[in-house]
Design a protein around this motif. Structure first.
Motif, mmCIF file in Angstrom:
data_model
loop_
_atom_site.group_PDB
_atom_site.id
_atom_site.type_symbol
_atom_site.label_atom_id
_atom_site.label_comp_id
_atom_site.label_asym_id
_atom_site.label_seq_id
_atom_site.Cartn_x
_atom_site.Cartn_y
_atom_site.Cartn_z
ATOM 1 N N ALA A 96 32.025 35.029 46.216
ATOM 2 C CA ALA A 96 33.440 34.784 46.466
ATOM 3 C C ALA A 96 33.965 35.620 47.626
ATOM 4 N N ALA A 97 33.408 36.817 47.821
ATOM 5 C CA ALA A 97 33.862 37.667 48.926
ATOM 6 C C ALA A 97 33.565 37.012 50.269
ATOM 7 N N ASP A 98 32.426 36.352 50.399
ATOM 8 C CA ASP A 98 32.094 35.665 51.653
ATOM 9 C C ASP A 98 33.095 34.563 51.958
ATOM 10 N N VAL A 99 33.475 33.783 50.943
ATOM 11 C CA VAL A 99 34.411 32.682 51.150
ATOM 12 C C VAL A 99 35.796 33.208 51.496
ATOM 13 N N ILE A 100 36.244 34.242 50.789
ATOM 14 C CA ILE A 100 37.570 34.811 51.073
ATOM 15 C C ILE A 100 37.611 35.385 52.482
ATOM 16 N N ALA A 101 36.535 36.044 52.885
ATOM 17 C CA ALA A 101 36.485 36.599 54.236
ATOM 18 C C ALA A 101 36.467 35.493 55.279
ATOM 19 N N ALA A 102 35.751 34.405 55.017
ATOM 20 C CA ALA A 102 35.705 33.297 55.971
ATOM 21 C C ALA A 102 37.061 32.626 56.104
ATOM 22 N N SER A 161 39.380 34.894 37.737
ATOM 23 C CA SER A 161 38.875 34.183 38.909
ATOM 24 C C SER A 161 39.171 34.964 40.184
ATOM 25 N N PRO A 162 38.168 35.292 40.986
ATOM 26 C CA PRO A 162 38.434 35.950 42.280
ATOM 27 C C PRO A 162 39.196 35.046 43.239
ATOM 28 N N LEU A 198 37.623 20.891 39.145
ATOM 29 C CA LEU A 198 37.694 22.350 39.192
ATOM 30 C C LEU A 198 36.309 22.947 39.393
ATOM 31 N N ALA A 199 35.279 22.366 38.757
ATOM 32 C CA ALA A 199 33.913 22.849 38.938
ATOM 33 C C ALA A 199 33.460 22.660 40.382
ATOM 34 N N PHE A 200 33.792 21.518 40.959
ATOM 35 C CA PHE A 200 33.428 21.269 42.355
ATOM 36 C C PHE A 200 34.116 22.270 43.285
ATOM 37 N N MET A 235 32.346 25.235 45.749
ATOM 38 C CA MET A 235 32.641 25.376 47.171
ATOM 39 C C MET A 235 33.212 26.752 47.497
ATOM 40 N N ALA A 236 33.957 27.329 46.553
ATOM 41 C CA ALA A 236 34.564 28.640 46.767
ATOM 42 C C ALA A 236 33.687 29.788 46.271
ATOM 43 N N ARG A 237 32.483 29.477 45.757
ATOM 44 C CA ARG A 237 31.583 30.479 45.182
ATOM 45 C C ARG A 237 32.264 31.269 44.062
ATOM 46 N N ASP A 238 33.167 30.581 43.359
ATOM 47 C CA ASP A 238 33.888 31.212 42.252
ATOM 48 C C ASP A 238 33.062 31.016 40.986
ATOM 49 N N TYR A 239 32.022 31.817 40.842
ATOM 50 C CA TYR A 239 31.062 31.611 39.771
ATOM 51 C C TYR A 239 31.627 32.003 38.406
ATOM 52 N N THR A 240 32.650 32.823 38.381
ATOM 53 C CA THR A 240 33.262 33.178 37.098
ATOM 54 C C THR A 240 33.887 31.950 36.446
ATOM 55 N N VAL A 241 34.602 31.167 37.229
ATOM 56 C CA VAL A 241 35.190 29.924 36.714
ATOM 57 C C VAL A 241 34.093 28.931 36.345
ATOM 58 N N LEU A 242 33.068 28.839 37.179
ATOM 59 C CA LEU A 242 31.984 27.892 36.927
ATOM 60 C C LEU A 242 31.249 28.238 35.635
ATOM 61 N N LEU A 243 31.032 29.522 35.382
ATOM 62 C CA LEU A 243 30.388 29.930 34.130
ATOM 63 C C LEU A 243 31.245 29.542 32.923
ATOM 64 N N GLY A 244 32.552 29.700 33.058
ATOM 65 C CA GLY A 244 33.436 29.304 31.962
ATOM 66 C C GLY A 244 33.389 27.809 31.697
ATOM 67 N N ILE A 245 33.326 27.009 32.761
ATOM 68 C CA ILE A 245 33.252 25.550 32.598
ATOM 69 C C ILE A 245 31.929 25.155 31.958
#
Length: 327
Positions: A39-45, A87-88, A282-284, A288-298
């Protein structure tokens, strides 16, 4: 089926679900750790630029710089306290994000599954009662076409036909933006938006249930108890519905339970095509956002839904055929 049998199903399912859910959580976490980026890479981009110090601060803030085992222990600790983390990407609790989308996904899945079962069983019954005749052959070709047609293509063609050319139904979304409907007007508006995505998602499963119903009814119709019912002089419709179809629904319901997880996975494509605000979309977005915390919850919620679906299938089997013993 009595309450004692239902209690046995619940106890058995719970004992089987605990190690299954734990294994799913650990496996999903380990697999997502192998995916490059975070998620840090996506936020920085998205910010346009980021220094090494900023990236280090972001990873430290989200706990992404910790060893994998420490991250896994922290995640399991959150689950033990009935928390899915934060979620980051959205800076919101994951339970809040999932709760806002869960209702729409369940509505879409139940509508698609209900449509597939109703239409598939109806078509299969007609095919079995007219086996070898032109209705059977025509519906078999139709089932083959639905089976081989991708859901996203079926959805796009439905949008072109019913929304663009005919103007009968909306192209996407779950409600008319800015309409301010309330009560039954809101229900009718949601139903209009639900028609196309539910049909697009159910097309493949209509073909499966139709073919399976046909084969099961033909097999059951050769059984001795069916010939006995016919010899007693029962009406052919009564024999078909109460004796043949009821017993033929057991394999159909089994396959429906097995495909519940596949149906949930297919929601990602259909919700994206129709801009339906559900868990699939939301999973998609989380991928794309590398938000794996949300993806793990789904993924965890999806596992629980599949377990509940299989438990309901076991209960349905006991109701359809009292001879089935649930232990």
């Amino acid at each position: 089926m009595n309450l004692l049998k239902a209690g046995r199903v619940l106890r058995r399912t719970l004992w089987q679900a605990i190690p299954t859910v734990i294994s799913v959580v650990i496996l999903n976490f380990c697999l997502l750790q192998l995916v490059p980026g975070d998620a840090a890479d996506v936020i920085a981009a998205e910010s346009g630029a980021a220094t090494a110090e900023t990236m280090a601060q972001l990873r430290s803030h989200f706990g992404l710089d910790l060893p994998v085992l420490h991250q896994l222990a922290g995640y399991l600790n959150n689950l033990a306290h009935f928390s899915l983390g934060t979620s980051p990407r959205y800076n919101l609790p994951v339970t809040t994000l999932i709760g806002a989308r869960l209702g729409n996904t369940l509505l879409l899945m139940l509508a698609a599954l209900g449509t597939a079962l109703a239409v598939g069983i109806l078509l299969g019954s007609v095919m079995a009662s007219r086996v070898g005749r032109w209705p059977d052959r025509l519906l078999s070709v139709l089932a083959l076409l639905l089976y081989s047609t991708p859901g996203f293509w079926l959805g796009l063609m439905a949008i072109v036909l019913f929304s663009v050319h005919l103007g009968w139904l909306p192209t996407g979304g779950s409600e008319s933006i800015g309409a301010g409907y309330t009560g039954w007007a809101s229900v009718a508006d949601t139903a209009r938006h639900l028609v196309l995505p539910a049909l697009a998602m159910s097309g493949f499963y209509i073909a499966i249930f139709a073919r399976l119903t046909r084969a099961s009814m033909l097999e059951v119709s050769r059984q001795d108890f069916v010939r006995t019912a016919e010899a007693k002089g029962l009406h052919p419709l009564t024999v078909t519905v109460h004796h043949v179809l009821r017993n033929a629904l057991i394999p159909v319901s089994t396959v429906a339970g097995m495909h519940f997880g596949t149906l949930l996975g297919g929601a990602v494509v259909v919700e994206t095509v129709f801009s339906w605000p559900g868990l699939g979309r939301l999973a998609f977005e989380s991928v794309m956002a590398r938000d794996y915390t949300v993806l793990l919850g789904i993924l965890l919620l999806s596992s629980l839904l599949v377990i509940v679906a299989n438990m309901l299938v076991d209960l349905l089997h006991a109701w359809l055929d009292p001879r089935i013993q649930l232990r």
